[in-house]
Design a protein around this motif. Structure first.
Motif, PDB file in Angstrom:
ATOM      1  N   VAL A 188       2.547  17.188  -1.720  1.00  0.00           N
ATOM      2  CA  VAL A 188       2.175  16.525  -0.474  1.00  0.00           C
ATOM      3  C   VAL A 188       3.065  15.315  -0.212  1.00  0.00           C
ATOM      4  O   VAL A 188       3.590  14.699  -1.139  1.00  0.00           O
ATOM      5  CB  VAL A 188       0.696  16.051  -0.496  1.00  0.00           C
ATOM      6  CG1 VAL A 188      -0.254  17.230  -0.498  1.00  0.00           C
ATOM      7  CG2 VAL A 188       0.429  15.152  -1.692  1.00  0.00           C
ATOM      8  N   TYR A 189       3.213  15.006   1.053  1.00  0.00           N
ATOM      9  CA  TYR A 189       3.868  13.775   1.477  1.00  0.00           C
ATOM     10  C   TYR A 189       2.784  12.886   2.063  1.00  0.00           C
ATOM     11  O   TYR A 189       1.992  13.328   2.896  1.00  0.00           O
ATOM     12  CB  TYR A 189       4.944  14.062   2.534  1.00  0.00           C
ATOM     13  CG  TYR A 189       5.372  12.837   3.293  1.00  0.00           C
ATOM     14  CD1 TYR A 189       5.041  12.675   4.638  1.00  0.00           C
ATOM     15  CD2 TYR A 189       6.061  11.811   2.659  1.00  0.00           C
ATOM     16  CE1 TYR A 189       5.406  11.534   5.329  1.00  0.00           C
ATOM     17  CE2 TYR A 189       6.431  10.678   3.336  1.00  0.00           C
ATOM     18  CZ  TYR A 189       6.097  10.538   4.674  1.00  0.00           C
ATOM     19  OH  TYR A 189       6.459   9.406   5.344  1.00  0.00           O
ATOM     20  N   ILE A 190       2.710  11.639   1.623  1.00  0.00           N
ATOM     21  CA  ILE A 190       1.687  10.724   2.119  1.00  0.00           C
ATOM     22  C   ILE A 190       2.098  10.207   3.497  1.00  0.00           C
ATOM     23  O   ILE A 190       3.109   9.524   3.639  1.00  0.00           O
ATOM     24  CB  ILE A 190       1.466   9.539   1.161  1.00  0.00           C
ATOM     25  CG1 ILE A 190       1.052  10.043  -0.216  1.00  0.00           C
ATOM     26  CG2 ILE A 190       0.397   8.603   1.728  1.00  0.00           C
ATOM     27  CD1 ILE A 190       0.787   8.926  -1.225  1.00  0.00           C
ATOM     28  N   ALA A 191       1.308  10.576   4.498  1.00  0.00           N
ATOM     29  CA  ALA A 191       1.633  10.204   5.874  1.00  0.00           C
ATOM     30  C   ALA A 191       1.740   8.688   6.017  1.00  0.00           C
ATOM     31  O   ALA A 191       0.911   7.942   5.517  1.00  0.00           O
ATOM     32  CB  ALA A 191       0.555  10.740   6.824  1.00  0.00           C
ATOM     33  N   GLY A 192       2.785   8.248   6.703  1.00  0.00           N
ATOM     34  CA  GLY A 192       2.969   6.826   6.961  1.00  0.00           C
ATOM     35  C   GLY A 192       3.546   6.033   5.805  1.00  0.00           C
ATOM     36  O   GLY A 192       3.769   4.825   5.936  1.00  0.00           O
ATOM     37  N   SER A 193       3.818   6.686   4.674  1.00  0.00           N
ATOM     38  CA  SER A 193       4.253   5.926   3.495  1.00  0.00           C
ATOM     39  C   SER A 193       5.651   5.339   3.638  1.00  0.00           C
ATOM     40  O   SER A 193       5.995   4.371   2.952  1.00  0.00           O
ATOM     41  CB  SER A 193       4.172   6.797   2.232  1.00  0.00           C
ATOM     42  OG  SER A 193       4.977   7.955   2.350  1.00  0.00           O
ATOM     43  N   THR A 194       6.486   5.901   4.519  1.00  0.00           N
ATOM     44  CA  THR A 194       7.810   5.308   4.729  1.00  0.00           C
ATOM     45  C   THR A 194       7.702   3.921   5.366  1.00  0.00           C
ATOM     46  O   THR A 194       8.635   3.126   5.279  1.00  0.00           O
ATOM     47  CB  THR A 194       8.677   6.202   5.633  1.00  0.00           C
ATOM     48  OG1 THR A 194       7.967   6.488   6.841  1.00  0.00           O
ATOM     49  CG2 THR A 194       9.029   7.502   4.937  1.00  0.00           C
ATOM     50  N   ALA A 195       6.567   3.644   5.996  1.00  0.00           N
ATOM     51  CA  ALA A 195       6.398   2.360   6.679  1.00  0.00           C
ATOM     52  C   ALA A 195       6.269   1.202   5.696  1.00  0.00           C
ATOM     53  O   ALA A 195       6.499   0.052   6.057  1.00  0.00           O
ATOM     54  CB  ALA A 195       5.159   2.406   7.574  1.00  0.00           C
ATOM     55  N   VAL A 196       5.915   1.492   4.458  1.00  0.00           N
ATOM     56  CA  VAL A 196       5.676   0.432   3.481  1.00  0.00           C
ATOM     57  C   VAL A 196       6.978  -0.195   2.996  1.00  0.00           C
ATOM     58  O   VAL A 196       7.142  -1.415   3.013  1.00  0.00           O
ATOM     59  CB  VAL A 196       4.852   0.961   2.295  1.00  0.00           C
ATOM     60  CG1 VAL A 196       4.679  -0.124   1.227  1.00  0.00           C
ATOM     61  CG2 VAL A 196       3.493   1.462   2.776  1.00  0.00           C
ATOM     62  N   ILE A 251      -0.289  -2.521   7.466  1.00  0.00           N
ATOM     63  CA  ILE A 251       0.460  -2.197   6.256  1.00  0.00           C
ATOM     64  C   ILE A 251      -0.391  -2.412   5.009  1.00  0.00           C
ATOM     65  O   ILE A 251      -0.337  -1.628   4.054  1.00  0.00           O
ATOM     66  CB  ILE A 251       1.732  -3.069   6.154  1.00  0.00           C
ATOM     67  CG1 ILE A 251       2.734  -2.669   7.242  1.00  0.00           C
ATOM     68  CG2 ILE A 251       2.380  -2.913   4.785  1.00  0.00           C
ATOM     69  CD1 ILE A 251       3.318  -1.297   7.057  1.00  0.00           C
ATOM     70  N   GLN A 252      -1.205  -3.471   5.008  1.00  0.00           N
ATOM     71  CA  GLN A 252      -2.054  -3.726   3.845  1.00  0.00           C
ATOM     72  C   GLN A 252      -3.046  -2.599   3.641  1.00  0.00           C
ATOM     73  O   GLN A 252      -3.300  -2.173   2.510  1.00  0.00           O
ATOM     74  CB  GLN A 252      -2.783  -5.062   4.009  1.00  0.00           C
ATOM     75  CG  GLN A 252      -1.869  -6.277   3.901  1.00  0.00           C
ATOM     76  CD  GLN A 252      -2.641  -7.587   3.972  1.00  0.00           C
ATOM     77  OE1 GLN A 252      -3.706  -7.655   4.584  1.00  0.00           O
ATOM     78  NE2 GLN A 252      -2.109  -8.613   3.348  1.00  0.00           N
ATOM     79  N   ALA A 253      -3.602  -2.099   4.740  1.00  0.00           N
ATOM     80  CA  ALA A 253      -4.550  -0.988   4.635  1.00  0.00           C
ATOM     81  C   ALA A 253      -3.843   0.275   4.137  1.00  0.00           C
ATOM     82  O   ALA A 253      -4.387   1.042   3.331  1.00  0.00           O
ATOM     83  CB  ALA A 253      -5.198  -0.723   5.985  1.00  0.00           C
ATOM     84  N   GLN A 254      -2.616   0.485   4.612  1.00  0.00           N
ATOM     85  CA  GLN A 254      -1.834   1.642   4.168  1.00  0.00           C
ATOM     86  C   GLN A 254      -1.567   1.554   2.669  1.00  0.00           C
ATOM     87  O   GLN A 254      -1.763   2.523   1.930  1.00  0.00           O
ATOM     88  CB  GLN A 254      -0.508   1.694   4.932  1.00  0.00           C
ATOM     89  CG  GLN A 254       0.468   2.758   4.455  1.00  0.00           C
ATOM     90  CD  GLN A 254       0.114   4.156   4.904  1.00  0.00           C
ATOM     91  OE1 GLN A 254      -0.662   4.333   5.827  1.00  0.00           O
ATOM     92  NE2 GLN A 254       0.697   5.158   4.258  1.00  0.00           N
ATOM     93  N   SER A 255      -1.126   0.397   2.209  1.00  0.00           N
ATOM     94  CA  SER A 255      -0.817   0.211   0.792  1.00  0.00           C
ATOM     95  C   SER A 255      -2.057   0.391  -0.077  1.00  0.00           C
ATOM     96  O   SER A 255      -2.005   1.023  -1.142  1.00  0.00           O
ATOM     97  CB  SER A 255      -0.212  -1.173   0.556  1.00  0.00           C
ATOM     98  OG  SER A 255       1.013  -1.323   1.252  1.00  0.00           O
ATOM     99  N   ALA A 256      -3.185  -0.157   0.381  1.00  0.00           N
ATOM    100  CA  ALA A 256      -4.426  -0.039  -0.380  1.00  0.00           C
ATOM    101  C   ALA A 256      -4.866   1.414  -0.471  1.00  0.00           C
ATOM    102  O   ALA A 256      -5.325   1.882  -1.529  1.00  0.00           O
ATOM    103  CB  ALA A 256      -5.520  -0.885   0.274  1.00  0.00           C
ATOM    104  N   CYS A 257      -4.737   2.147   0.629  1.00  0.00           N
ATOM    105  CA  CYS A 257      -5.111   3.556   0.647  1.00  0.00           C
ATOM    106  C   CYS A 257      -4.219   4.363  -0.296  1.00  0.00           C
ATOM    107  O   CYS A 257      -4.705   5.223  -1.041  1.00  0.00           O
ATOM    108  CB  CYS A 257      -5.007   4.098   2.068  1.00  0.00           C
ATOM    109  SG  CYS A 257      -5.373   5.848   2.225  1.00  0.00           S
ATOM    110  N   GLU A 258      -2.920   4.097  -0.277  1.00  0.00           N
ATOM    111  CA  GLU A 258      -1.997   4.809  -1.154  1.00  0.00           C
ATOM    112  C   GLU A 258      -2.330   4.540  -2.617  1.00  0.00           C
ATOM    113  O   GLU A 258      -2.335   5.461  -3.447  1.00  0.00           O
ATOM    114  CB  GLU A 258      -0.555   4.383  -0.861  1.00  0.00           C
ATOM    115  CG  GLU A 258      -0.047   4.833   0.487  1.00  0.00           C
ATOM    116  CD  GLU A 258       1.366   4.355   0.761  1.00  0.00           C
ATOM    117  OE1 GLU A 258       1.971   3.744  -0.161  1.00  0.00           O
ATOM    118  OE2 GLU A 258       1.874   4.573   1.872  1.00  0.00           O
ATOM    119  N   THR A 259      -2.613   3.282  -2.941  1.00  0.00           N
ATOM    120  CA  THR A 259      -2.948   2.922  -4.318  1.00  0.00           C
ATOM    121  C   THR A 259      -4.195   3.665  -4.776  1.00  0.00           C
ATOM    122  O   THR A 259      -4.254   4.203  -5.901  1.00  0.00           O
ATOM    123  CB  THR A 259      -3.176   1.406  -4.433  1.00  0.00           C
ATOM    124  OG1 THR A 259      -1.964   0.725  -4.074  1.00  0.00           O
ATOM    125  CG2 THR A 259      -3.559   1.023  -5.856  1.00  0.00           C
TER     126      THR A 259
END
Length: 224
Positions: free
Chosen positions: A117-125, A64-72
């Motif tokens: 676009v929809y950011i893949a995996g963003s619902t997981a955050v 999740i931390q990697a996902q959040s960092a990538c989204e930011t």
């Protein structure tokens, strides 16, 4: 086309008060029944809690931390800003309800593009998900087409099982895009999705991708 962290699409808005044909109404009822079997028609409080649980339980296989960092980082690079009011936000709010989502997705506007676009995996955050809309899309698409465009992205969002995340390279799958069109049409009616695809068809060649085949597929499903 390779897309980093994105499941791409086309966009277009649609009116809050939309005429629905009897066939559209029947299809909508079928979708509502499908949503009910998935627990998507609970009370707002129950649904918000369930979405949070689903987001947590479905993400044990990635960071999740990697996902959040990538989204930011992505939001920073695209110079995207989150909006909390205006026509696009209001349309998305309506669409979230149509899809049985108690939590309204985050929506960002970024300059210099008509894409969405929809950011893949963003619902997981946080259970909400993130959708990015190009400023040109807001200017080019009328309200009906915008609704179809956002409805397509919402179809990706509700289908997201966190199998891919922001850091993954995702090959754009025409079949997946057609499936999202079909789900949007079943949920919202044919009119907004058709308007969205027809507008894309008017774009210069090379920018309209597989809009023609998707529109034909959508019409064939409607005639079945």
């Amino acid at each position: 086309m390779l897309l980093l962290a994105f499941i791409a699409t086309w966009l277009r808005p649609s009116a809050i008060a939309q005429s629905v044909t009897p066939q559209d109404a029947q299809i909508k009822q079928e979708v509502d029944a499908q949503l009910a079997t998935k627990g998507l028609t609970k009370t707002d409080d129950e649904q918000a809690g369930q979405e949070k649980v689903n987001a947590t339980s479905s993400t044990s296989h990635f960071n999740i931390q990697a996902q959040s960092a990538c989204e930011t980082e992505m939001l920073h690079k695209t110079d995207a800003r989150e909006v909390f009011s205006g026509e696009t936000y209001e349309v998305l709010t309506e669409l979230a309800s149509a899809y049985g989502r108690a939590a309204i997705p985050h929506i960002y506007i970024f300059p210099g593009s008509w894409n969405m676009v929809y950011i893949a995996g963003s619902t997981a955050v946080d259970g909400r998900g993130k959708i990015l809309v190009g400023q040109q899309a807001i200017e080019l698409f009328n309200i009906i087409a915008l609704r179809g465009f956002l409805g397509h992205e919402m179809a990706h969002l509700v289908s997201d099982n966190a199998a891919h995340g922001c850091n993954d390279y995702i090959i754009r799958d025409p079949a997946m895009e057609a499936d999202a069109d079909a789900l949007a049409a079943r949920t919202l009616g044919m009119q907004p999705v058709k308007a969205f695809l027809e507008t894309v068809l008017a774009f210069p060649e090379g920018q309209n991708s597989d809009a023609k085949s998707r529109l034909e597929f959508l019409r064939s499903k409607r005639s079945e």
